[in-house]
Design an enzyme around this catalytic site. Structure first.
Site, PDB file in Angstrom:
ATOM      1  N   GLY A  92       0.823  -1.212   0.000  1.00  0.00           N
ATOM      2  CA  GLY A  92       0.000   0.000   0.000  1.00  0.00           C
ATOM      3  C   GLY A  92       0.853   1.257   0.000  1.00  0.00           C
ATOM      4  O   GLY A  92       0.526   2.251  -0.658  1.00  0.00           O
ATOM      5  N   ASP A 314      -0.112  -0.467  13.143  1.00  0.00           N
ATOM      6  CA  ASP A 314       0.393  -1.751  12.644  1.00  0.00           C
ATOM      7  C   ASP A 314       0.651  -2.748  13.777  1.00  0.00           C
ATOM      8  O   ASP A 314       0.833  -3.941  13.522  1.00  0.00           O
ATOM      9  CB  ASP A 314       1.694  -1.537  11.853  1.00  0.00           C
ATOM     10  CG  ASP A 314       1.438  -0.810  10.535  1.00  0.00           C
ATOM     11  OD1 ASP A 314       0.281  -0.800  10.080  1.00  0.00           O
ATOM     12  OD2 ASP A 314       2.391  -0.245   9.973  1.00  0.00           O
ATOM     13  N   LYS A 341      -6.498  -2.630   5.948  1.00  0.00           N
ATOM     14  CA  LYS A 341      -5.060  -2.914   5.801  1.00  0.00           C
ATOM     15  C   LYS A 341      -4.880  -4.127   4.879  1.00  0.00           C
ATOM     16  O   LYS A 341      -5.773  -4.430   4.099  1.00  0.00           O
ATOM     17  CB  LYS A 341      -4.443  -3.138   7.177  1.00  0.00           C
ATOM     18  CG  LYS A 341      -4.477  -1.880   8.053  1.00  0.00           C
ATOM     19  CD  LYS A 341      -3.563  -0.805   7.516  1.00  0.00           C
ATOM     20  CE  LYS A 341      -3.621   0.455   8.339  1.00  0.00           C
ATOM     21  NZ  LYS A 341      -2.808   1.524   7.757  1.00  0.00           N
TER      22      LYS A 341
HETATM   23  C1  S3P Z   1       2.694   3.492   6.460  1.00  0.00           C
HETATM   24  C2  S3P Z   1       1.600   4.097   6.993  1.00  0.00           C
HETATM   25  C3  S3P Z   1       0.510   3.363   7.662  1.00  0.00           C
HETATM   26  C4  S3P Z   1       0.921   1.931   7.990  1.00  0.00           C
HETATM   27  C5  S3P Z   1       1.642   1.260   6.856  1.00  0.00           C
HETATM   28  C6  S3P Z   1       2.903   2.032   6.499  1.00  0.00           C
HETATM   29  C7  S3P Z   1       3.729   4.340   5.817  1.00  0.00           C
HETATM   30  O1  S3P Z   1      -0.612   3.336   6.802  1.00  0.00           O
HETATM   31  O2  S3P Z   1      -0.218   1.161   8.344  1.00  0.00           O
HETATM   32  O3  S3P Z   1       2.010  -0.063   7.226  1.00  0.00           O
HETATM   33  O4  S3P Z   1       4.853   3.871   5.585  1.00  0.00           O
HETATM   34  O5  S3P Z   1       3.427   5.517   5.550  1.00  0.00           O
HETATM   35  P1  S3P Z   1      -1.704   4.551   6.803  1.00  0.00           P
HETATM   36  O6  S3P Z   1      -0.986   5.780   6.428  1.00  0.00           O
HETATM   37  O7  S3P Z   1      -2.722   4.180   5.767  1.00  0.00           O
HETATM   38  O8  S3P Z   1      -2.261   4.558   8.191  1.00  0.00           O
END
Ligand code: S3P
Length: 430
Positions: A92, A314, A341
């Site tokens: 993501g 996380d 997630k």
């Molecule tokens: C992350 C942000 C988080 C986290 C993901 C990594 C990042 O997601 O859950 O594992 O590296 O910016 P969200 O920004 O959607 O909360």
């Protein structure tokens, strides 16, 4: 399927894998910097490797020798239009931050991902980027495959955007798009989320009425760096929980990033009574690092407040496991985002606790867990749902049981922590 036997305890020392969030960002910033950057301790895990393959597809020359990555940055205007869809795999962070860069750079591209990533919403970035003048064609208006169609004249409309939900991915996506704009892009963050983008780009943060205000534009310098990626606190969190629930445990975790926007899980465990100490504290390229020791002392229940959730998002599956072994009733709310997630992590965590025979209730945005220090999970077969953090949570839960349990699709731990199962064997006291 991996089998986990009930363990007597956990003891020893392990080195944490490189931080995924920092690795993604270092690779991206180095790719759009002018000149060569070297990243030491770059993650071999699947997600950060995906980021490298995406930027190679955009014409960036990247060499990797072990965990050292050399990136020949092409500058803000040097990225090339990819000839094929860009595959973001399970990541993501890759998909969202890359969308920001491509939108700003004026490069039309189609992003694809695996089944899990293709079921995760992109609306939260499509909305503000559309306000900046970028068009999107996404499946059902929301999901990958998604084609980014920047306005032909590379002209970004400057926006001031207040994040409706705390998200470092959305914040970083917009700030990265902003790096290409003549006029500044401003992101307002009422609740702080992980701040690696600000730190690595040396962005000034303005505090106004309790909110953080951050700006980027074409004038923002992108530093050429020698990056050194610290160990991943989110990986360490599994051992901090395990060390707090396995009687007699003593675990030392070396070289872990302890950026305060990441370490809420450590504060929460300490509040539950955990014995966690930091030593050898130092700074590694803008990020604080330490060795962490956890010793078993037994836990009491706690409540995690909604404002704490962004900085332990996380870690909530692992913290839920800790709650099952704490004296009293623990709860957290305001974590509805967990349902979006790599899996629906609230439902997946509830399924782990159910399989183990724990006493809990699932709510739309959190869990209530009735813990018991004498809890012994029953033998079960746990579904990881191809979610690395669910697989690792299942493993530490299963090892606290009496018999043999199974974790399905256990190799998905390689998404963030390729040596997880080896480290579990190293630490195991049978
Ligand atoms: C992350 C942000 C988080 C986290 C993901 C990594 C990042 O997601 O859950 O594992 O590296 O910016 P969200 O920004 O959607 O909360």
């Amino acid at each position: 399927m991996k089998f986990v036997h009930g363990l007597t305890s956990l003891k020893g020392s392990v080195v944490m894998p490189p931080d995924k969030s920092i690795a993604h960002r270092a690779a991206m910033f180095a790719s759009i910097a002018d000149g060569v950057s070297v990243i030491e301790n770059y993650a071999l895990a699947a997600d950060p490797q995906t980021t490298l393959s995406c930027f190679r597809q955009l014409g960036v020359s990247i060499e990797q020798s072990g965990t050292t990555v050399t990136i020949h940055g092409v500058g803000r205007d040097g990225l090339q239009k990819p000839e094929a869809p860009v595959d973001c795999g399970n990541s993501g962070t890759t998909a969202r931050l890359l969308t920001g860069i491509l939108s700003g750079a004026g490069i039309s591209a189609t992003l694809i991902g695996d089944d899990s990533l293709s079921s995760r919403t992109m609306r939260r970035i499509i909305g503000p980027l559309s306000a900046m003048g970028v068009s999107f064609e996404a499946r059902d208006g929301d999901f990958l495959p998604m084609t980014i169609k920047p306005s032909g004249d590379r002209h970004l409309i400057p926006i001031r955007y207040e994040l409706p939900i705390p998200s470092a991915q959305v914040k970083s996506c917009l700030l990265l798009a902003g790096l290409f704009g003549e006029q500044p892009t401003t992101v307002i963050e009422p609740v702080v989320s992980r701040d690696h983008t600000e730190k690595l780009l040396n962005l000034p943060v303005l505090l106004r009425d309790g909110a953080r205000e951050i700006q980027t534009s074409r004038q923002t310098p992108i530093p050429l760096q020698s990056y050194a990626v610290p160990g991943d606190f989110s990986a360490a969190a599994f051992w901090l929980v395990a060390g707090s629930i396995y009687p007699g445990a003593e675990i030392v975790l070396e070289n872990v990033g302890v950026n305060p926007t990441r370490t809420a899980a450590m504060d929460i465990l300490r509040r539950m009574g955990a014995d966690i100490t930091l030593s050898n504290q130092r700074e590694r390229v803008s990020e604080p690092v330490a060795d962490i020791t956890v010793r078993y002392v037994g836990l009491t229940a706690t409540e995690i407040l909604p404002e704490e959730v962004p900085n332990c998002i996380d870690e909530l599956p692992a913290l839920s496991v800790a709650m099952a072994f704490a004296r009293g009733t623990s709860r957290f709310t305001g974590a509805g985002d967990l349902r979006h997630k790599e899996s629906d992590r609230l439902a997946a965590t509830a399924a782990l606790l159910r399989g183990a025979g724990a006493d809990f209730q699932e709510h739309p945005d959190g869990l209530v867990v009735h813990g018991n220090p004498d809890f012994r999970p029953i033998s079960a077969t746990y579904a990881s749902l191809h979610d690395h953090r669910i697989a690792m949570s299942a493993a530490i839960l299963a090892g606290r049981g009496k018999g043999k349990s199974g974790v399905k699709d256990a190799s998905c731990t390689a998404i963030s922590y390729p040596s997880f199962w080896d480290d579990l064997s190293v630490l195991s006291v049978l």
